[in-house]
Design an enzyme around this catalytic site. Structure first.
Site: not given
Ligand code: ACM
Length: 532
Positions: A338
């Site tokens: 992310e």
């Molecule tokens: C995640 O759940 N951002 C690895």
């Protein structure tokens, strides 16, 4: 309030359970002891053993039983661990000895058990657990626990009898990576809380504890060369509570305790995103030189280390050097998920500079699967956390990396994420990956999950537990139980033992054990719990 709801639910169940026990006691008065039931069948174990040959009369632990072990200190420690479990509930002395015939015996031998496998043989004369390594003995001890009545887990003297069915279990794991991740960043958990979870992981033969040590909401590990990371960056958590951090001694105590349960700690420092706590602690880590405020919300994707600044890599080098020095395990997880505030070019450039730093300090890189969009280092592992709706393009990148030698740890979010709600009524957890009931979390095959991945590229499975909504051990347990044992079984048991109808019966039998251990759990309507 959420806590209240869960506890209320469990208090009600316990009360009902007590009433039932009283009823059974009344009915049984004057009759044979209600507990002289047949011993637990050798195959009623989670994870399912690779091979079971029942036969012969059972073994019975008595006041005169001793635990014999010969071998190095690590083997004697397994015997001591077993004695510590058995003594309070049996009330027996159960001395750990190096001599004698019969009794319970732990034996290190040369057999064909693999690095973590064992054989358990039970007859009226003895129960013998044989293994090539202390880890194998330890896993055999977990099987022995489950073959004894659940009351063996209690910490006060129970009536017994303590019988183990006759026969042989021969067992070895399918995968070498059987992990659980605990997010200690969104909410901080104390050393004692982490140890409690470690004990629960050990029960199901997991062997990796992945600790998510940093995120936007908190930095949880003391780093001497950048002290404000912990003292300031660790000073809060989601919702604005006081947070906390592990001193180096705390972290080493977790590592030591995990090792005593044959779990390897895999520390994660998430970067270049998920770094607000670090950016708030040191202004120079920001591209504009201005430190943002601490963050106590639950949004993702808004923070990034400054990829173009040299100080970023001094920082990363210091953090990885200090963390690697504290960590005897092979792996260091660098996150990489992310990174929505980092361009693709910057992300790839960042990973090209950071992965060699991990290697320089003697560790193997693990990253979330977005790492496969950069150039994974040789020998790196990618942790897949996609879900059914993940784009074909993203899945293809992961498959291609696996074909090129990157190992995979599978944690599909709509299967293995323990923080997903079971149903819309679950009082804790999130639902961005959907609802994940017990059957859904169990009913998939890591070996065929991502078509096109070569067989040897799958290194195992891991069950992550993100803690945005979780504040104490009861919360952790309510989300982990009963799903965690299912993921553990996917990691341990041969594919040909996989069968939901049979699994749910073995799982139901675990509930009495969780009650004896004081573990909170979710009473899924998919599982035939019986009177538990
Ligand atoms: C995640 O759940 N951002 C690895």
């Amino acid at each position: 309030m959420r806590d209240g709801l869960v506890r209320q639910h469990h208090r009600t169940l316990r009360l009902l359970g007590s009433l039932l026990l009283v009823a059974v006691g009344v009915c049984a008065t004057g009759a044979a002891p209600a507990r002289a039931a047949a011993p637990t069948p050798l195959d009623r174990v989670v994870p399912a053993p690779a091979s079971v040959t029942p036969g012969g009369a059972p073994y019975r632990i008595t006041r005169g039983t001793h635990i014999r072990v010969d071998g190095p200190r690590e083997a004697r420690q397994v015997a001591q661990y077993l004695a510590d479990i058995l003594r309070p509930s049996t009330g027996y002395r159960l001395p750990v000895t190096t001599r004698g015939e019969g009794g319970i015996r732990l034996a290190l031998t040369r057999g064909d058990f693999g690095a973590e496998g064992y054989r358990l043989s039970s007859s009226p004369r003895a129960v013998t657990i044989s293994a090539r390594t202390p880890a194998g003995l330890f896993h055999g001890v977990q099987t022995l626990r489950q073959l004894l009545p659940a009351a063996v887990e209690r910490d006060t003297v129970q009536p017994g009898p303590w019988t183990v069915a006759g026969g042989t279990v021969t067992d070895t794991p399918r995968y070498g990576w059987r992990g659980a991740m605990l997010d200690v960043s969104r909410h901080f958990f104390t050393v004692e809380q982490v140890k409690r979870y470690i004990d629960q992981l050990a029960l199901y033969k997991l062997n990796k504890l992945h600790l998510h040590l940093s995120d936007d909401q908190g930095w949880r590990i003391a780093i001497d060369s950048w002290p404000r990371l912990a003292t300031y960056g660790g000073s809060t958590e989601v919702g604005g509570g006081p947070g906390g951090h592990y001193t180096k001694a705390d972290y080493q105590e977790i590592v030591r305790y995990a090792a005593s349960r044959h779990l390897e700690v895999v520390p994660e420092i998430d970067m270049p995103g998920h770094t607000n706590a670090a950016l708030a602690s040191y202004a120079e880590l920001n591209c504009d030189g201005v430190a943002p405020p601490l963050y106590t919300g639950t949004a993702v994707g808004f923070s990034s280390l400054c990829v173009g600044k040299d100080v970023t890599y001094d920082f990363v080098d210091d953090v990885i050097r200090e963390l690697a020095a504290l960590t005897p395990g092979r792996y260091l997880h660098i996150g990489g998920d992310e990174a929505h505030s980092t361009s693709h070019e910057d992300y790839a450039a960042f990973m090209d500079r950071v992965q060699p730093i991990v290697a320089k300090y003697g560790k193997t890189v693990v990253g979330w699967h977005q790492l496969t969009g950069a150039a994974p280092a040789e020998g790196a592992l990618a942790q897949y956390w996609g879900l059914d709706r993940t784009s074909a393009q993203e899945k293809a990148r992961v498959v291609k990396a696996a074909q090129n030698g990157t190992g995979l740890v599978l944690s599909p979010a709509d299967r293995a994420y323990l923080d997903m709600k079971y149903t819309e009524d679950t009082p804790l957890g999130l639902s961005w990956a959907g609802y994940v009931e017990v059957r859904r979390s169990y009913d998939w095959d890591p070996g065929t999950y991502l078509p096109g991945v070569p067989e040897g590229a799958v290194k195992g499975v891991e069950a992550p537990l993100w803690s945005e909504t979780l504040e104490d051990s009861g919360h952790i347990e309510f989300m982990a139980f009963p799903r965690l044992p299912g993921v553990a079984e996917l990691g341990w048991s041969p594919a040909d033992t996989h069968d939901w109808e049979r699994y749910k019966v073995r799982l139901a039998a675990q509930a009495e054990r969780w009650n004896a251990l004081g573990i909170e759990w979710y009473r899924s309507p998919q599982v035939p719990w019986g009177a538990q």
